[in-house]
Design a protein around this motif. Structure first.
Motif, PDB file in Angstrom:
ATOM      1  N   VAL B  35       1.977 -27.352 -34.647  1.00 22.96           N
ATOM      2  CA  VAL B  35       2.767 -28.017 -33.611  1.00 22.96           C
ATOM      3  C   VAL B  35       4.264 -27.902 -33.943  1.00 22.96           C
ATOM      4  O   VAL B  35       5.089 -27.597 -33.078  1.00 22.96           O
ATOM      5  N   GLN B  36       4.566 -28.101 -35.212  1.00 17.06           N
ATOM      6  CA  GLN B  36       5.957 -27.968 -35.648  1.00 17.06           C
ATOM      7  C   GLN B  36       6.500 -26.572 -35.323  1.00 17.06           C
ATOM      8  O   GLN B  36       7.596 -26.413 -34.785  1.00 17.06           O
ATOM      9  N   GLU B  37       5.697 -25.595 -35.635  1.00 22.87           N
ATOM     10  CA  GLU B  37       6.088 -24.208 -35.413  1.00 22.87           C
ATOM     11  C   GLU B  37       6.289 -23.927 -33.918  1.00 22.87           C
ATOM     12  O   GLU B  37       7.254 -23.290 -33.511  1.00 22.87           O
ATOM     13  N   VAL B  38       5.365 -24.447 -33.127  1.00 27.37           N
ATOM     14  CA  VAL B  38       5.444 -24.250 -31.677  1.00 27.37           C
ATOM     15  C   VAL B  38       6.718 -24.908 -31.130  1.00 27.37           C
ATOM     16  O   VAL B  38       7.420 -24.326 -30.298  1.00 27.37           O
ATOM     17  N   GLY B  45      13.564 -20.856 -27.620  1.00 28.11           N
ATOM     18  CA  GLY B  45      13.550 -20.272 -26.271  1.00 28.11           C
ATOM     19  C   GLY B  45      13.801 -21.309 -25.201  1.00 28.11           C
ATOM     20  O   GLY B  45      13.272 -21.224 -24.108  1.00 28.11           O
ATOM     21  N   LYS B  46      14.607 -22.304 -25.537  1.00 29.45           N
ATOM     22  CA  LYS B  46      14.748 -23.466 -24.642  1.00 29.45           C
ATOM     23  C   LYS B  46      15.366 -23.122 -23.283  1.00 29.45           C
ATOM     24  O   LYS B  46      15.113 -23.785 -22.296  1.00 29.45           O
ATOM     25  N   ILE B  49      12.604 -22.064 -20.866  1.00 32.00           N
ATOM     26  CA  ILE B  49      11.629 -23.068 -20.430  1.00 32.00           C
ATOM     27  C   ILE B  49      11.799 -23.418 -18.960  1.00 32.00           C
ATOM     28  O   ILE B  49      10.825 -23.550 -18.225  1.00 32.00           O
ATOM     29  N   LYS B  50      13.028 -23.522 -18.539  1.00 35.09           N
ATOM     30  CA  LYS B  50      13.293 -23.919 -17.151  1.00 35.09           C
ATOM     31  C   LYS B  50      12.702 -22.949 -16.136  1.00 35.09           C
ATOM     32  O   LYS B  50      12.361 -23.316 -15.024  1.00 35.09           O
ATOM     33  N   LYS B  51      12.610 -21.697 -16.556  1.00 41.61           N
ATOM     34  CA  LYS B  51      12.094 -20.682 -15.642  1.00 41.61           C
ATOM     35  C   LYS B  51      10.610 -20.875 -15.350  1.00 41.61           C
ATOM     36  O   LYS B  51      10.120 -20.477 -14.307  1.00 41.61           O
ATOM     37  N   TYR B  52       9.889 -21.459 -16.307  1.00 46.24           N
ATOM     38  CA  TYR B  52       8.456 -21.637 -16.090  1.00 46.24           C
ATOM     39  C   TYR B  52       8.196 -22.812 -15.163  1.00 46.24           C
ATOM     40  O   TYR B  52       8.870 -23.827 -15.236  1.00 46.24           O
TER      41      TYR B  52
END
Lengths: 145, 168
Positions: B35-38, B45-46, B49-52
């Motif tokens: 989870v930390q890695e994710v 890639g923040k 994120i908005k694009k998704y």
């Protein structure tokens, strides 16, 4: 919830044909105390599914690791730009040295030009003297006539 | 995207991601690391994120893929060590816990194939719609329903065996 309905839902559940609401109904039925005896075997399944929802992450997530990384990148940027500035500055400061050399070359060129001019002037003087010689022979011709 | 905004969009489903990671990797330490890695990857890639359409679905897919990769590399690296003596311990443990209905269901879920395990986790524990799950696992709704049905039936069969064994 009547038993027949629950049985029907169970059948649909194992075929993967229940909606989320129906699945919630099943879970609540099986986690309540009064479950029909012949359906008791399903209790562990639904109670563990219910239980599994409650598990949470206890560890703090670290995002700051990334910020140190970005600041390191920032330092890389500074170092790189400093290097570029140093190289440019080097060029700029060595530029006068080069032109001084050029000036030396220029003066040397001028000197040699002067020397050449002197040489050609002397050469011209020499030809003037020759003209005198020509006059001398002219006058002797006059006298001899 | 600023950090506060990022946290507001992504942090609410950290527990869900953890449960998913734990379902796949079994070990809670491994799941925490995953989870930390994710989250680090999401943070990196923040801006994407908005694009998704759904950051949640994106995070689930990411976690799923990361855990499966992790599992693959683990299996590849210490296959021999795990097999010789670990197996005996585990079956012993399994017998000890046989009385506890809940832990046996978890054990049964562990033994499911990865895809079925993931789908069952997403449906029966996280309560996602079939359409959402299909996107998360890069599949279609029918296939998801079939996998889910298989997983549920497998667990039912195993439970019945255990149940009968317990009575007699």
């Amino acid at each position: 919830m009547e038993l027949a309905n629950i049985e029907k839902l169970l059948e649909a559940y194992f075929e993967g044909n229940t909606t989320l609401a129906e699945e919630a109904t099943l879970r609540s039925y099986f986690t309540e105390a009064s479950v029909a005896p012949h359906l008791k075997e399903y209790v562990p399944l639904f109670s563990s599914l219910q239980l599994a929802k409650e598990e949470v992450l206890n560890k703090e997530l670290v995002l700051s690791e990334e910020t140190t990384k970005t600041s390191r990148n920032w330092w890389y940027g500074i170092a790189a730009s400093a290097a570029v500035v140093a190289i440019i500055a080097g060029f700029v400061f060595t530029q006068p040295n080069l032109s001084q050399e050029e000036q030396e070359a220029l003066t040397a060129f001028n000197e040699s030009k002067k020397a050449m001019l002197l040489l050609s002037q002397n050469f011209n003087n020499g030809t003037e003297q020759l003209a005198l010689v020509g006059q001398f022979s002219e006058t002797t011709n006059k006298i001899l006539k | 995207m600023k950090q506060t905004e990022f946290i507001a969009t992504v942090l609410p489903f950290k527990d869900m991601l953890y449960r998913l990671a734990k379902r796949i990797l079994v070990s809670s330490d491994e799941a925490e690391d995953a989870v930390q890695e994710v989250y680090l990857k999401l943070w990196k890639g923040k801006d994407k994120i908005k694009k998704y359409k759904s950051p949640q679905a994106f995070a689930v897919t990411m976690t799923k893929n990361y855990c499966l990769d992790r599992l693959k590399s683990k299996q590849a690296s210490n296959l021999k060590i795990v097999h010789s003596n670990y197996q005996a311990n585990e079956s012993l443990e399994r017998q000890l816990e046989a009385n506890d209905g809940v832990s046996i269901v978890f054990k049964l879920m562990e033994s499911l194939p990865a895809q079925q395990k993931i789908i069952m986790q997403l449906r029966d524990i996280e309560e996602f719609e079939f359409s959402e799950i299909a996107k998360m696992v890069d599949s279609n709704e029918t296939a998801v329903r079939v996998s889910l049905s298989r997983a549920r039936k497998t667990i039912r069969e195993q439970l019945r065996k255990q149940y009968k064994y317990g009575i007699s």
